[in-house]
Design an enzyme around this catalytic site. Structure first.
Site, PDB file in Angstrom:
ATOM      1  N   ASN A   9       0.817  -1.452  -0.375  1.00 56.13           N
ATOM      2  CA  ASN A   9       0.214   0.443   0.065  1.00 56.13           C
ATOM      3  C   ASN A   9       0.963   1.118  -0.041  1.00 56.13           C
ATOM      4  O   ASN A   9       1.480   1.519   0.467  1.00 56.13           O
ATOM      5  CB  ASN A   9      -0.577   0.226   1.270  1.00 56.13           C
ATOM      6  CG  ASN A   9      -1.414   1.206   1.034  1.00 56.13           C
ATOM      7  OD1 ASN A   9      -2.086   2.413   0.550  1.00 56.13           O
ATOM      8  ND2 ASN A   9      -2.794   0.907   2.052  1.00 56.13           N
ATOM      9  N   MET A  11       0.345   3.807   0.356  1.00 55.77           N
ATOM     10  CA  MET A  11       0.420   5.527   1.531  1.00 55.77           C
ATOM     11  C   MET A  11       0.822   5.015   2.790  1.00 55.77           C
ATOM     12  O   MET A  11       0.747   6.018   3.758  1.00 55.77           O
ATOM     13  CB  MET A  11      -1.082   4.731   1.491  1.00 55.77           C
ATOM     14  CG  MET A  11      -1.919   5.600  -0.077  1.00 55.77           C
ATOM     15  SD  MET A  11      -1.237   7.065  -0.206  1.00 55.77           S
ATOM     16  CE  MET A  11      -2.643   8.581   0.708  1.00 55.77           C
ATOM     17  N   CYS A  12       0.952   3.389   3.180  1.00 54.01           N
ATOM     18  CA  CYS A  12       1.676   2.849   4.470  1.00 54.01           C
ATOM     19  C   CYS A  12       2.743   3.053   4.408  1.00 54.01           C
ATOM     20  O   CYS A  12       4.025   2.668   3.568  1.00 54.01           O
ATOM     21  CB  CYS A  12       1.367   2.132   3.983  1.00 54.01           C
ATOM     22  SG  CYS A  12       2.249   0.783   5.674  1.00 54.01           S
ATOM     23  N   GLY A  13       3.842   3.991   4.958  1.00 52.49           N
ATOM     24  CA  GLY A  13       5.290   4.223   5.786  1.00 52.49           C
ATOM     25  C   GLY A  13       5.790   2.613   5.595  1.00 52.49           C
ATOM     26  O   GLY A  13       6.905   2.328   5.039  1.00 52.49           O
TER      27      GLY A  13
END
Length: 116
Positions: A9, A11-13
């Site tokens: 994902n 958007m996930c760090g």
């Protein structure tokens, strides 16, 4: 060059950092944005089995939807969790990484080194 598949994902760090580690270590990662292209129920179940974890272990329990759907109950079954993940891929905790050496839920991201 080692092949790897990352269920990612962007958007996930943690997911981004895991992808960076794969590339830094010379792996050739196949990036699957699981929110756009989720794994099938059978694929996800097989990934969890290879990782030695249950679907409940792979649940993104911090996601408010998990609580709303009652997936944080003690008596929730693996089938209920998998059904919810198929309907709502946001519930799949990430990043899941597979190589020939195994599968890990790379939380923390350095855990991916165990299968490189």
């Amino acid at each position: 060059m080692m092949k790897a598949v990352i269920y990612h994902n962007p958007m996930c760090g943690t997911s981004r950092k895991t992808l960076d580690i794969l590339r830094e270590e010379g792996a050739d990662p196949e990036v699957i944005e699981y929110m756009k292209t989720p794994p099938s129920r059978e694929e996800l179940k097989a990934l969890y089995e290879r990782a030695g974890i249950t679907p409940r272990d792979g649940l993104r329990a911090k996601e408010p939807l998990a609580e709303e759907l009652g997936l944080t109950r003690d008596d929730v079954t693996d089938d209920e969790v998998l059904d919810a993940m198929m309907e709502h891929p946001i519930l799949i905790n990430r990043p899941l990484v597979a190589t020939d050496k195994g599968v890990v839920l790379a939380r923390p991201q350095d855990k991916v080194r165990d299968i490189l």
